[in-house]
Design a protein around this motif. Sequence first.
Motif, mmCIF file in Angstrom:
data_model
loop_
_atom_site.group_PDB
_atom_site.id
_atom_site.type_symbol
_atom_site.label_atom_id
_atom_site.label_comp_id
_atom_site.label_asym_id
_atom_site.label_seq_id
_atom_site.Cartn_x
_atom_site.Cartn_y
_atom_site.Cartn_z
ATOM 1 N N HIS A 45 0.832 -1.208 0.000
ATOM 2 C CA HIS A 45 0.000 0.000 0.000
ATOM 3 C C HIS A 45 0.866 1.257 0.000
ATOM 4 N N ALA A 46 1.964 1.216 0.755
ATOM 5 C CA ALA A 46 2.857 2.376 0.802
ATOM 6 C C ALA A 46 3.440 2.660 -0.576
ATOM 7 N N LEU A 47 3.842 1.608 -1.296
ATOM 8 C CA LEU A 47 4.402 1.786 -2.633
ATOM 9 C C LEU A 47 3.321 2.173 -3.637
ATOM 10 N N ASP A 48 2.117 1.623 -3.465
ATOM 11 C CA ASP A 48 1.007 2.008 -4.347
ATOM 12 C C ASP A 48 0.726 3.503 -4.237
ATOM 13 N N ASP A 49 0.756 3.998 -2.998
ATOM 14 C CA ASP A 49 0.487 5.426 -2.782
ATOM 15 C C ASP A 49 1.577 6.301 -3.382
ATOM 16 N N ALA A 50 2.810 5.778 -3.384
ATOM 17 C CA ALA A 50 3.941 6.583 -3.851
ATOM 18 C C ALA A 50 4.206 6.434 -5.340
ATOM 19 N N SER A 51 3.568 5.438 -5.979
ATOM 20 C CA SER A 51 3.861 5.147 -7.380
ATOM 21 C C SER A 51 2.713 5.579 -8.273
ATOM 22 N N ALA A 52 3.070 6.077 -9.444
ATOM 23 C CA ALA A 52 2.052 6.479 -10.419
ATOM 24 C C ALA A 52 1.621 5.307 -11.285
ATOM 25 N N GLU A 53 2.424 4.250 -11.324
ATOM 26 C CA GLU A 53 2.143 3.088 -12.170
ATOM 27 C C GLU A 53 2.018 1.848 -11.284
ATOM 28 N N PRO A 54 0.830 1.213 -11.227
ATOM 29 C CA PRO A 54 0.627 0.067 -10.331
ATOM 30 C C PRO A 54 1.626 -1.058 -10.599
ATOM 31 N N GLN A 56 4.781 -1.102 -10.323
ATOM 32 C CA GLN A 56 6.144 -0.681 -10.627
ATOM 33 C C GLN A 56 6.438 0.653 -9.954
ATOM 34 N N VAL A 57 7.699 0.830 -9.643
ATOM 35 C CA VAL A 57 8.103 2.039 -8.943
ATOM 36 C C VAL A 57 9.522 2.398 -9.384
ATOM 37 N N SER A 58 9.820 3.661 -9.361
ATOM 38 C CA SER A 58 11.182 4.082 -9.707
ATOM 39 C C SER A 58 12.120 3.800 -8.544
ATOM 40 N N LYS A 59 13.407 3.759 -8.857
ATOM 41 C CA LYS A 59 14.401 3.486 -7.829
ATOM 42 C C LYS A 59 14.388 4.578 -6.766
#
Length: 728
Positions: A45-54, A56-59
């Motif tokens: 959930h923390a990464l979902d909130d911080a990421s614009a693309e479900p 996947q997340v930038s480094k």
Amino acid sequence: MVSSEFGGALLAVNAIGTSGASIPAAMSLPDGYQRCSTIIEQFHHALDDASAEPGQVSKEVLLKVLHQLDCSWTLQRLDVVLNHCGACAGLKIDYGKFVQWLFHATSFSEYPVKKGSEKQRARFLREQWEPFQQEVQALLERTKARSAKGFSLHEIMPSNAILRSLMETCAALTTAWHGRANFSYVYEMFMDMAECDGHSAYLFQDIPQQRSDDGFVRVLDAGARKRLYTGSKSKAANQSTVLVGRLPQTTGESHIDNLQLPLLMRRHESLFLKVGHRIQQFLVRALRWKQKRILQKTGDPAAVKQTALKLQQDGEDSLALRLLAEHGSLLESYGQVPADVRGQADQFIADCLAPAQAELDEELDAFLQHCRKHPGRAYKSRVEHKLLLFKAFRSPDVRVLWRSEVESFTQHRYLAATWVRRVPLYLHDDTQLLVLRPAGAEECSRFRKNVFAYAESHGLGQSGGGWTDIYNPGSLMYELGSLLCVDEGAKLPNHFVVDIEKIVRDCMLLCPDDDALPGEVLHDAGQNPIVASSIGNTQHTQISKASVEEFPLMMQQQSPRWCGRLAAFLDIVQVGTSEDAFFVSAHTQQPDSKPLLEFFIQLRLDYMKAFGRSVDFNCTCHASTRGGFYVTLAPVACMRKIKVAAGQGCLGSDMDYLNPDSGDTVTKLGLPVATVDCSQGKGNVLCVTRELWERCLEGRALLSRLYDFNRKPGALAIAQHMLEKMLE
């Protein structure tokens, strides 16, 4: 906020990245899967909130989240970790893979949903299980509606293709939830559907019953059961005998071998079935067209029944109008046509379709009769069987039909579940030990309703019978089915072959583990001894809805001892006053484990070697509401029904039950019941008269006398020796 325990796991990885040591294949899960699942879900959930693309997340974003957990994280250290975990693809990071690698990826994905977080459980129930329940419930309602409307009997139940699809979906969902598949929910709904199929003589709840005060015995009114059964037979006798557009519902080597369909027919039989059905459907469409014309004239299609009745009062009359008045809707099935009209129509169709029959080749005729009487068995030899099958394909007087087109005409629907045998199935014939089914053999359990039920959701678990349901419709192996005789060894008898593994497997297939899904219930399974089994040619288990707690005798313990090799508590439970009136019990979480199955099978073989065919067995498997299973095996005498002088037998008849080892009879001992079988042996007894009813209500004391009567002298010593050997 992500749990500090997750941060602890990351600290370990951070330390590895700092030291430059090799990265392990995966980190171990924190204690308690459910807690770990919650932690991981929070991180997602923390990464979902911080990421614009479900997904996947930038480094940079990942580093930011990790830095909140541990401020010592740096980009250089993160690069070291990502290079080892394989979650980095270009500029994006698959954080699902990252978390799986961190928390022992492969094993995490295999954990059952019920061990997950509350959110995971709720999501599964809401998005997957509840829609499946709604689908099955809708099928049940449509089945009941077809029955209420008077559809043809073979049109009432869902098709085999639909039932097969339900089983596949149920297997996938229960595997995801429990970690292993079970079909408890679908079986229960199937039993409800089968009560509408026109074969069920009565409903189990229609039979009067009473529990003994101590709870050990449930008494059923066998007299009422017989009256209900007799009434159903008299109704069936009024049906037309002309087989047009329908199949004979009996075939094979026994009354229940009719799951093997007649795929080989004479030409005129095929015409009666297929062309006759099409003509019947044409009649239905013609009547339906006339009904629509009638309703168009009145201008009020909503009030169908009232309109039809008014037209009849005005003097109009026709078959289409009478059917409108009777059903209050347009005609949907040939079964809704009055019986006398159907009889006349069927006779007319039969007369028109009956061709001048050429005399069939003698060998081909013998082959056809063999395939009907012994489906799944080769004629003379497998080579000759196939040669004659080719000859049947070429003959103008014989038709070979596909199973998928024939099965729509049968009333006998079933649920099929396949499994692989872990231990061999043996037959001891007094002179040698024969292997009927080897370990590794593919088996099939076909669950159907027992139309003469003496328990809730009473069904039969039949074996493969010469072919298996592992093949898909449309394939040659499925469509020709029993005609190919691909597994003749699967056509097993029921007498002298106690299939302990099948009993256990059938029970497990119909029982959930703890934390059951909505609609799942427990069932037990057993195989009757010979004296209580009227069908000897076709192997079958008896299935009923019950937990072991409902029949306390089956969960009684005397001196249970833990056996590590079998992962079970073993016990010899004394039931009667005689030392040989007992059963061997195993309480375990894994009743299908190979060591435990081998233990019971070896015990059976020891008895067969000692007593030959003068010993029989009552073997059952029961699930507990508190978790685990009870497997029981009771060695009993090979009881016999004997003729006696008129008026001196059971209930004043000329028949009695004899224990050939002790010389005792039912009438001599004054017993209200005769046999230790998978129903009466657990305390579910059938009773005929009021006097016997009162005796049955003695409860545990009755079961003690029953086991004493059925005892096999000398049986206890063999069981004790086997248990001591296992517990060394």
